[in-house]
Design a protein around this motif. Structure first.
Motif, PDB file in Angstrom:
ATOM      1  N   SER A 103       0.837  -1.190   0.000  1.00  0.00           N
ATOM      2  CA  SER A 103       0.000   0.000   0.000  1.00  0.00           C
ATOM      3  C   SER A 103       0.879   1.250   0.000  1.00  0.00           C
ATOM      4  CB  SER A 103      -0.915   0.018   1.216  1.00  0.00           C
ATOM      5  OG  SER A 103      -0.166   0.235   2.405  1.00  0.00           O
ATOM      6  N   LEU A 104       0.282   2.379  -0.375  1.00  0.00           N
ATOM      7  CA  LEU A 104       1.027   3.627  -0.314  1.00  0.00           C
ATOM      8  C   LEU A 104       1.477   3.936   1.101  1.00  0.00           C
ATOM      9  CD1 LEU A 104      -0.903   6.041  -2.716  1.00  0.00           C
ATOM     10  CD2 LEU A 104       1.417   5.166  -2.993  1.00  0.00           C
ATOM     11  N   LYS A 105       0.644   3.635   2.070  1.00  0.00           N
ATOM     12  CA  LYS A 105       1.003   3.890   3.463  1.00  0.00           C
ATOM     13  C   LYS A 105       2.203   3.055   3.881  1.00  0.00           C
ATOM     14  CE  LYS A 105      -1.060   4.251   8.065  1.00  0.00           C
ATOM     15  NZ  LYS A 105      -2.313   4.101   8.850  1.00  0.00           N
ATOM     16  N   GLN A 106       2.224   1.791   3.478  1.00  0.00           N
ATOM     17  CA  GLN A 106       3.341   0.920   3.814  1.00  0.00           C
ATOM     18  C   GLN A 106       4.622   1.384   3.127  1.00  0.00           C
ATOM     19  OE1 GLN A 106       1.494  -2.708   2.450  1.00  0.00           O
ATOM     20  NE2 GLN A 106       1.059  -3.409   4.543  1.00  0.00           N
ATOM     21  N   TYR A 107       4.493   1.769   1.860  1.00  0.00           N
ATOM     22  CA  TYR A 107       5.668   2.200   1.118  1.00  0.00           C
ATOM     23  C   TYR A 107       6.230   3.511   1.667  1.00  0.00           C
ATOM     24  CZ  TYR A 107       8.659   3.466  -2.823  1.00  0.00           C
ATOM     25  OH  TYR A 107       9.729   3.824  -3.590  1.00  0.00           O
ATOM     26  N   SER A 108       5.359   4.470   1.958  1.00  0.00           N
ATOM     27  CA  SER A 108       5.849   5.737   2.490  1.00  0.00           C
ATOM     28  C   SER A 108       6.491   5.547   3.860  1.00  0.00           C
ATOM     29  CB  SER A 108       4.707   6.758   2.577  1.00  0.00           C
ATOM     30  OG  SER A 108       3.701   6.324   3.480  1.00  0.00           O
ATOM     31  N   THR A 109       5.932   4.657   4.682  1.00  0.00           N
ATOM     32  CA  THR A 109       6.525   4.373   5.995  1.00  0.00           C
ATOM     33  C   THR A 109       7.928   3.797   5.840  1.00  0.00           C
ATOM     34  OG1 THR A 109       4.346   3.982   6.966  1.00  0.00           O
ATOM     35  CG2 THR A 109       6.256   3.067   8.132  1.00  0.00           C
ATOM     36  N   ARG A 110       8.081   2.908   4.873  1.00  0.00           N
ATOM     37  CA  ARG A 110       9.385   2.284   4.640  1.00  0.00           C
ATOM     38  C   ARG A 110      10.411   3.302   4.148  1.00  0.00           C
ATOM     39  NH1 ARG A 110      11.274  -0.803   0.425  1.00  0.00           N
ATOM     40  NH2 ARG A 110       9.249  -0.811  -0.635  1.00  0.00           N
ATOM     41  N   LEU A 111       9.995   4.189   3.234  1.00  0.00           N
ATOM     42  CA  LEU A 111      10.911   5.226   2.755  1.00  0.00           C
ATOM     43  C   LEU A 111      11.303   6.188   3.863  1.00  0.00           C
ATOM     44  CD1 LEU A 111       9.577   6.274  -0.779  1.00  0.00           C
ATOM     45  CD2 LEU A 111      11.583   4.890  -0.238  1.00  0.00           C
ATOM     46  N   ASN A 112      10.332   6.541   4.707  1.00  0.00           N
ATOM     47  CA  ASN A 112      10.614   7.462   5.803  1.00  0.00           C
ATOM     48  C   ASN A 112      11.658   6.896   6.777  1.00  0.00           C
ATOM     49  OD1 ASN A 112       8.658   9.011   4.620  1.00  0.00           O
ATOM     50  ND2 ASN A 112       7.113   8.698   6.210  1.00  0.00           N
ATOM     51  N   ARG A 113      11.654   5.589   6.935  1.00  0.00           N
ATOM     52  CA  ARG A 113      12.629   4.964   7.812  1.00  0.00           C
ATOM     53  C   ARG A 113      13.989   4.836   7.138  1.00  0.00           C
ATOM     54  NH1 ARG A 113       8.639   0.081   9.910  1.00  0.00           N
ATOM     55  NH2 ARG A 113       7.401   1.341  11.374  1.00  0.00           N
ATOM     56  N   TYR A 114      13.979   4.709   5.840  1.00  0.00           N
ATOM     57  CA  TYR A 114      15.220   4.488   5.096  1.00  0.00           C
ATOM     58  C   TYR A 114      16.002   5.787   4.931  1.00  0.00           C
ATOM     59  CZ  TYR A 114      18.183   1.805   1.921  1.00  0.00           C
ATOM     60  OH  TYR A 114      19.242   1.144   1.347  1.00  0.00           O
ATOM     61  N   PHE A 115      15.278   6.889   4.660  1.00  0.00           N
ATOM     62  CA  PHE A 115      15.921   8.194   4.467  1.00  0.00           C
ATOM     63  C   PHE A 115      15.625   9.095   5.673  1.00  0.00           C
ATOM     64  CE2 PHE A 115      15.206   6.690   0.063  1.00  0.00           C
ATOM     65  CZ  PHE A 115      16.534   6.679  -0.360  1.00  0.00           C
ATOM     66  N   THR A 116      16.158  10.318   5.621  1.00  0.00           N
ATOM     67  CA  THR A 116      16.023  11.247   6.748  1.00  0.00           C
ATOM     68  C   THR A 116      14.862  12.200   6.505  1.00  0.00           C
ATOM     69  OG1 THR A 116      18.429  11.182   7.107  1.00  0.00           O
ATOM     70  CG2 THR A 116      17.187  12.997   8.123  1.00  0.00           C
ATOM     71  N   PRO A 117      13.826  12.162   7.333  1.00  0.00           N
ATOM     72  CA  PRO A 117      12.704  13.101   7.172  1.00  0.00           C
ATOM     73  C   PRO A 117      13.157  14.540   7.362  1.00  0.00           C
ATOM     74  CG  PRO A 117      12.074  11.249   8.561  1.00  0.00           C
ATOM     75  CD  PRO A 117      13.559  11.164   8.384  1.00  0.00           C
ATOM     76  N   ILE A 118      12.550  15.455   6.585  1.00  0.00           N
ATOM     77  CA  ILE A 118      12.793  16.882   6.724  1.00  0.00           C
ATOM     78  C   ILE A 118      11.643  17.463   7.540  1.00  0.00           C
ATOM     79  CG2 ILE A 118      13.030  19.064   5.489  1.00  0.00           C
ATOM     80  CD1 ILE A 118      14.071  17.473   3.107  1.00  0.00           C
TER      81      ILE A 118
END
Length: 482
Positions: free
Chosen positions: A330-345
């Motif tokens: 899901s988009l929610k799952q994918y965005s959560t994974r990206l947020n953990r992988y990179f640094t949130p601004i």
């Protein structure tokens, strides 16, 4: 190479939002008999309409394409199973092109809608449309090859790659349009008409993603470094709770917004003989006409999904396969994974505004003998370019359409060239209440592989189809007063 990686690369990250929606019912939409459908392109067209009323029962228009990948025509009707696409059999990539790659898609359903002529000078209309638009483009072919051709493409190992600014936008919305059109001036040989459509917009879903100022290098298939870059993305919170069947998501009066269209038409009428008023209408008694309209000026505000945040992409020792979209994610799952992988601004903006695909439309129409006509149309995108973020875009293109028309039959042959350099020849037909066609019909028929296609169909009714059209066009009185 799995097909979902091609789709992910070419749709989500690579194509900057550049071109999507063009005309609705192209070729036929500027016809003298377009009625309620003509109001979509230029609201002024309803003034002086030949019938008392005109009703659209249902209609649909779908377009889609790209410049990077072609498929055999058989794929349209018999696609391979998901993730079983075979390169150079089920799809073919334009890896040697010396140009930038683009992609687009649109679909709309014209719901029950009506035009009503108050008198020979003025009309009102109501049009309900459910619309969807996605767009992207302007990507250099080498970057398209890196992401779309055997990703991660080992041929680029050790090379520094740069993305200045790329992104994608997609939008689905309801549109309730209320139009008014009238003849604003009549002379001995001329007529001016103007119209406006005010739109109540209801947002269904929207999203965008943009990568800017990114530099990266591929060390091997499982390792790479991103030395600079940011990802700005957001999608509407509705996508975290998307329902099935999908029709349950098509809510009216939700995420409300406003928009408008404006139009004007000039008609040169040398055969009026000094009389401008007629019994009934004289909708096609012009020698030529010119039209101009501003379309889809407006926007809709959305609340962001709960996990949406901009990201600093700088990171060493990245496994490229760990940042691609996965099957059934899901988009929610994918965005959560990206947020953990990179640094949130850090940021506190919980909403975003999605602009409509604004365009300027120009029209010229020449009356050869009352049944044969030829028209020329230009659609110019007003908010295209790489600097936009939360927007979808109109497609800049030019159409030339010879046509033959009688009260119950019309035939149309649009010749189309778009800003990608793609040229098409199509056909459309109006047979009583049925309208159908495609501006790429003949192009598609004579090509083995295609990278874009379209089709439209509609059912509508007016008094002429019931044998109640205005037959008498005799002159009614005295010369026109200026």
């Amino acid at each position: 190479m799995r097909m979902h990686r091609i789709l992910f690369s070419t749709v989500l990250f690579l194509w900057p939002a550049y071109a999507a929606v063009a005309q609705t019912f192209p070729g036929y939409n500027t016809s003298n008999y377009a009625g309620i459908h003509g109001v979509i392109s230029n609201p002024a067209s309803a003034a002086g309409y030949r019938y008392k009323w005109d009703v659209n029962i249902i209609g649909a228009d779908v377009k889609g394409g790209n410049t990077y990948m072609k498929v055999p025509k058989s794929i349209l009707f018999n696609p391979p199973p998901r993730n079983k696409w075979v390169r150079n059999q089920d799809y073919f990539l334009d890896t040697a092109a010396n140009r930038r790659q683009n992609g687009w898609g649109m679909a709309e359903i014209v719901m029950p809608s009506v035009l009503y002529a108050i008198d020979e000078k003025q009309s009102v209309s109501f049009i309900w449309r459910v619309r969807a638009s996605a767009s992207g483009g302007n990507l250099p072919t080498p970057l398209a090859n890196f992401f779309g051709n055997d990703y991660p493409n080992i041929q680029y190992r050790g090379k520094n790659l740069n993305i200045e600014k790329v992104g994608v936008g997609a939008h689905i919305w309801n549109e309730l349009g209320f139009s008014y059109a009238r003849t604003i001036h009549e002379g001995y040989t001329s007529r001016w008409k103007a119209g406006v459509t005010v739109k109540l917009l209801s947002g269904i879903a929207a999203g965008y993603a943009q990568v800017a100022n990114a530099s990266f290098v591929l060390n091997d298939r499982r390792n790479g470094d991103i030395t600079s870059g940011t990802l700005r993305y957001a999608y509407s919170e509705e996508l975290d709770h998307w329902q099935k069947p999908y029709t349950r998501n098509l809510q009216l009066f939700h995420n409300n917004g406003a928009g408008f269209d404006l139009g004007v038409i000039y008609e040169y009428r040398p055969d009026n003989g000094g009389f401008g008023q007629f019994e009934g209408t004289d909708a096609d008694e012009y020698k030529f006409r010119l039209g101009l309209s501003l379309n889809d000026i407006g926007r809709i505000k959305y609340r962001k999904g709960a996990n949406n945040t901009d990201l600093d992409l700088r990171k060493q020792d990245i496994n490229p396969n760990e940042i691609t979209y996965k099957d059934n994610e899901s988009l929610k799952q994918y965005s959560t994974r990206l947020n953990r992988y990179f640094t949130p601004i850090p940021g506190d903006d919980s909403s975003f505004v999605m602009a409509l695909p604004a365009s300027l439309q120009l029209m010229g129409d020449y009356n050869i003998n009352g049944r044969f006509f030829v028209s020329a149309n230009a659609i110019i995108a007003l908010n295209a370019g790489k600097n936009g973020l939360a927007r979808t875009y109109a497609m800049t293109q030019v159409l030339i359409t010879p046509r033959y028309e009688t009260e119950l039959f019309g035939a149309y042959m649009p010749f189309v060239v778009n800003h990608n350099g793609q040229a098409d020849v199509g056909a459309g037909f109006r047979i009583g209440p049925l309208v159908l066609g495609s501006y790429s019909l003949f192009t598609t028929l004579f090509q083995h592989r295609i990278n874009h296609t379209d089709a439209f169909v509609a059912l509508r009714i007016n008094p002429g189809m019931l044998g109640k059209g205005n037959k008498n066009k005799g002159q009614l009185g005295c010369p026109v007063n200026f």
